[in-house]
Motif scaffolding. Structure first.
Motif, PDB file in Angstrom:
ATOM      1  N   VAL A  59      38.959  51.261  63.178  1.00  0.00           N
ATOM      2  CA  VAL A  59      38.879  52.694  62.878  1.00  0.00           C
ATOM      3  C   VAL A  59      40.106  53.126  62.086  1.00  0.00           C
ATOM      4  O   VAL A  59      40.012  53.905  61.132  1.00  0.00           O
ATOM      5  CB  VAL A  59      38.744  53.517  64.190  1.00  0.00           C
ATOM      6  CG1 VAL A  59      38.917  54.993  63.917  1.00  0.00           C
ATOM      7  CG2 VAL A  59      37.402  53.269  64.816  1.00  0.00           C
ATOM      8  N   VAL A  63      39.142  54.788  58.692  1.00  0.00           N
ATOM      9  CA  VAL A  63      39.318  56.239  58.650  1.00  0.00           C
ATOM     10  C   VAL A  63      40.678  56.616  58.078  1.00  0.00           C
ATOM     11  O   VAL A  63      40.770  57.418  57.155  1.00  0.00           O
ATOM     12  CB  VAL A  63      39.130  56.851  60.057  1.00  0.00           C
ATOM     13  CG1 VAL A  63      39.406  58.331  60.012  1.00  0.00           C
ATOM     14  CG2 VAL A  63      37.720  56.606  60.539  1.00  0.00           C
ATOM     15  N   PHE A 149      33.857  65.083  73.406  1.00  0.00           N
ATOM     16  CA  PHE A 149      33.145  64.512  72.264  1.00  0.00           C
ATOM     17  C   PHE A 149      32.339  65.586  71.538  1.00  0.00           C
ATOM     18  O   PHE A 149      32.393  65.698  70.314  1.00  0.00           O
ATOM     19  CB  PHE A 149      32.228  63.392  72.766  1.00  0.00           C
ATOM     20  CG  PHE A 149      31.553  62.626  71.674  1.00  0.00           C
ATOM     21  CD1 PHE A 149      32.237  61.644  70.989  1.00  0.00           C
ATOM     22  CD2 PHE A 149      30.249  62.897  71.333  1.00  0.00           C
ATOM     23  CE1 PHE A 149      31.616  60.945  69.977  1.00  0.00           C
ATOM     24  CE2 PHE A 149      29.620  62.199  70.325  1.00  0.00           C
ATOM     25  CZ  PHE A 149      30.314  61.219  69.645  1.00  0.00           C
ATOM     26  N   THR A 152      34.601  67.923  69.720  1.00  0.00           N
ATOM     27  CA  THR A 152      35.063  67.317  68.468  1.00  0.00           C
ATOM     28  C   THR A 152      34.034  67.505  67.362  1.00  0.00           C
ATOM     29  O   THR A 152      34.380  67.768  66.209  1.00  0.00           O
ATOM     30  CB  THR A 152      35.336  65.825  68.676  1.00  0.00           C
ATOM     31  OG1 THR A 152      36.100  65.660  69.843  1.00  0.00           O
ATOM     32  CG2 THR A 152      36.083  65.247  67.509  1.00  0.00           C
ATOM     33  N   GLY A 153      32.738  67.359  67.742  1.00  0.00           N
ATOM     34  CA  GLY A 153      31.682  67.570  66.756  1.00  0.00           C
ATOM     35  C   GLY A 153      31.725  68.975  66.187  1.00  0.00           C
ATOM     36  O   GLY A 153      31.644  69.179  64.967  1.00  0.00           O
ATOM     37  N   LEU A 156      34.667  69.346  63.816  1.00  0.00           N
ATOM     38  CA  LEU A 156      34.423  68.778  62.489  1.00  0.00           C
ATOM     39  C   LEU A 156      33.532  69.694  61.662  1.00  0.00           C
ATOM     40  O   LEU A 156      33.774  69.899  60.465  1.00  0.00           O
ATOM     41  CB  LEU A 156      33.789  67.390  62.623  1.00  0.00           C
ATOM     42  CG  LEU A 156      34.752  66.287  63.030  1.00  0.00           C
ATOM     43  CD1 LEU A 156      34.000  64.994  63.270  1.00  0.00           C
ATOM     44  CD2 LEU A 156      35.802  66.076  61.961  1.00  0.00           C
TER      45      LEU A 156
ATOM     46  N   PHE B  64      41.058  57.636  69.698  1.00  0.00           N
ATOM     47  CA  PHE B  64      39.836  57.922  68.953  1.00  0.00           C
ATOM     48  C   PHE B  64      39.749  59.417  68.628  1.00  0.00           C
ATOM     49  O   PHE B  64      39.497  59.818  67.484  1.00  0.00           O
ATOM     50  CB  PHE B  64      38.670  57.469  69.822  1.00  0.00           C
ATOM     51  CG  PHE B  64      37.343  57.480  69.154  1.00  0.00           C
ATOM     52  CD1 PHE B  64      37.043  56.555  68.179  1.00  0.00           C
ATOM     53  CD2 PHE B  64      36.404  58.417  69.506  1.00  0.00           C
ATOM     54  CE1 PHE B  64      35.814  56.558  67.565  1.00  0.00           C
ATOM     55  CE2 PHE B  64      35.171  58.428  68.903  1.00  0.00           C
ATOM     56  CZ  PHE B  64      34.875  57.504  67.937  1.00  0.00           C
ATOM     57  N   PHE B  65      40.012  60.257  69.642  1.00  0.00           N
ATOM     58  CA  PHE B  65      39.969  61.708  69.431  1.00  0.00           C
ATOM     59  C   PHE B  65      41.069  62.159  68.475  1.00  0.00           C
ATOM     60  O   PHE B  65      40.849  63.018  67.619  1.00  0.00           O
ATOM     61  CB  PHE B  65      40.100  62.442  70.770  1.00  0.00           C
ATOM     62  CG  PHE B  65      38.841  62.440  71.578  1.00  0.00           C
ATOM     63  CD1 PHE B  65      37.674  62.968  71.049  1.00  0.00           C
ATOM     64  CD2 PHE B  65      38.819  61.905  72.843  1.00  0.00           C
ATOM     65  CE1 PHE B  65      36.502  62.951  71.780  1.00  0.00           C
ATOM     66  CE2 PHE B  65      37.649  61.882  73.575  1.00  0.00           C
ATOM     67  CZ  PHE B  65      36.495  62.409  73.044  1.00  0.00           C
ATOM     68  N   THR B  68      40.061  61.522  64.951  1.00  0.00           N
ATOM     69  CA  THR B  68      39.040  62.476  64.493  1.00  0.00           C
ATOM     70  C   THR B  68      39.657  63.812  64.125  1.00  0.00           C
ATOM     71  O   THR B  68      39.385  64.384  63.063  1.00  0.00           O
ATOM     72  CB  THR B  68      37.996  62.694  65.602  1.00  0.00           C
ATOM     73  OG1 THR B  68      37.719  61.453  66.224  1.00  0.00           O
ATOM     74  CG2 THR B  68      36.747  63.296  65.045  1.00  0.00           C
ATOM     75  N   ALA B  71      41.628  63.714  60.967  1.00  0.00           N
ATOM     76  CA  ALA B  71      40.799  63.742  59.759  1.00  0.00           C
ATOM     77  C   ALA B  71      40.420  65.178  59.416  1.00  0.00           C
ATOM     78  O   ALA B  71      40.526  65.601  58.256  1.00  0.00           O
ATOM     79  CB  ALA B  71      39.551  62.887  59.964  1.00  0.00           C
ATOM     80  N   ALA B  72      39.993  65.943  60.428  1.00  0.00           N
ATOM     81  CA  ALA B  72      39.639  67.346  60.191  1.00  0.00           C
ATOM     82  C   ALA B  72      40.839  68.128  59.691  1.00  0.00           C
ATOM     83  O   ALA B  72      40.754  68.915  58.736  1.00  0.00           O
ATOM     84  CB  ALA B  72      39.104  67.967  61.479  1.00  0.00           C
TER      85      ALA B  72
END
Lengths: 174, 101
Positions: A59, A63, A149, A152-153, A156, B64-65, B68, B71-72
């Motif tokens: 990742v 990423v 989770f 987080t969605g 984004l 992982f969080f 994320t 990135a945002a």
């Protein structure tokens, strides 16, 4: 593989990451800074492999070193902002940057190759190895962290909409 | 020689300090953002090292969080920089001292 060889890999990666971080701060060209940062992220990814976190390492590469740094380079080139700050180095500095970069990349590849061929992945700690496969990680994510989770969605989605609103040109200006 | 968690924490601290140094000394907003990314990355390294040390997977889930959210954050931050550059023709943060556009 003895713990001695993992120490060698760690020292190599620490050397690469710290040197590339320093070079990133010293570089006057923003594009060069971004490339140094890619090297830094890659070295850290190798350390993740040593630390028995293969999924996080992948990742990190895709990423961080991939998507995020491409976004950085895209914006730098879009703005033409690579040399807005300070003096650009002469040809001598360029050469010395190139030499350092080549040495660091060779060290990175050598360290990673050493790690792969010695089979020392996940052996860089003093405690017992746990299962850190993507399956185990996914199970833990969806068993204990479903709400974060989902949040987080939403985050984004909010970021996407925010970016679209920010960079939209007003009709009058265009 | 045994590779203990102290080594990783030391490396993480060094990288974090270098990132903080970059935020404090560089005036180019894009380089500033890269330094922040480096600090986040140092924190991630500490997380993974502790996950390994404690034999607990939660540290990796947290990384992982963090990735994320980073990135945002980068997407929004770079959009801000592009917008500021359009109106000010500069991304030197010393010249960006007004909230007014």
């Amino acid at each position: 593989m003895g713990s001695g060889s993992v120490v060698i890999v760690f020292i190599l990666m620490a050397l690469v990451s710290i040197t590339s971080a320093v070079m990133m701060l010293r570089s006057h060209n923003a594009v060069h800074s971004a490339l140094w940062l890619v090297l830094n992220f890659t070295a850290i990814a190798v350390l993740y492999v040593v630390l028995n976190a293969p999924f996080i390492a992948m990742v990190q590469i895709t990423v961080y070193a991939g998507a995020i740094m491409v976004l950085f380079l895209f914006v730098i080139m879009l703005l033409g902002a690579e040399q807005l700050q300070g003096i650009t180095g002469g040809h001598g500095t360029e050469r010395y940057h190139q030499a350092v970069a080549i040495v660091l990349v060779v060290l990175l590849i050598a360290g990673f190759g050493f790690l792969v061929f010695q089979g020392g992945m996940g052996s860089g700690g003093e405690t017992a190895v746990i299962d850190t496969s993507p399956t185990a990680l996914g199970l833990r994510l969806f068993e204990g962290y479903v709400l974060p989770f989902e949040v987080t969605g939403i985050l984004l989605l909010a970021a996407i909409i925010g970016v679209a609103v920010f960079t939209r040109r007003k009709k009058k200006e265009a | 020689m045994e590779l203990t968690i102290n080594w990783y924490i030391a490396l993480s601290a060094i990288l974090f300090s270098l990132g903080a140094l970059g935020v404090l000394t560089r005036r180019n907003a894009i380089i500033l953002f890269m330094s922040i990314e480096m600090m986040l990355n140092a924190a991630n390294l500490a997380f993974v090292a502790f996950a390994r040390h404690l034999g607990d997977l939660d540290g990796q889930v947290l990384v992982f969080f963090v990735i994320t959210v980073a990135a945002a954050e980068v997407a929004v931050g770079l959009a801000l920089i592009v917008t500021i550059f359009r109106s000010k023709k500069s991304i030197n943060i010393d010249e960006i001292n007004l909230m007014k556009g």
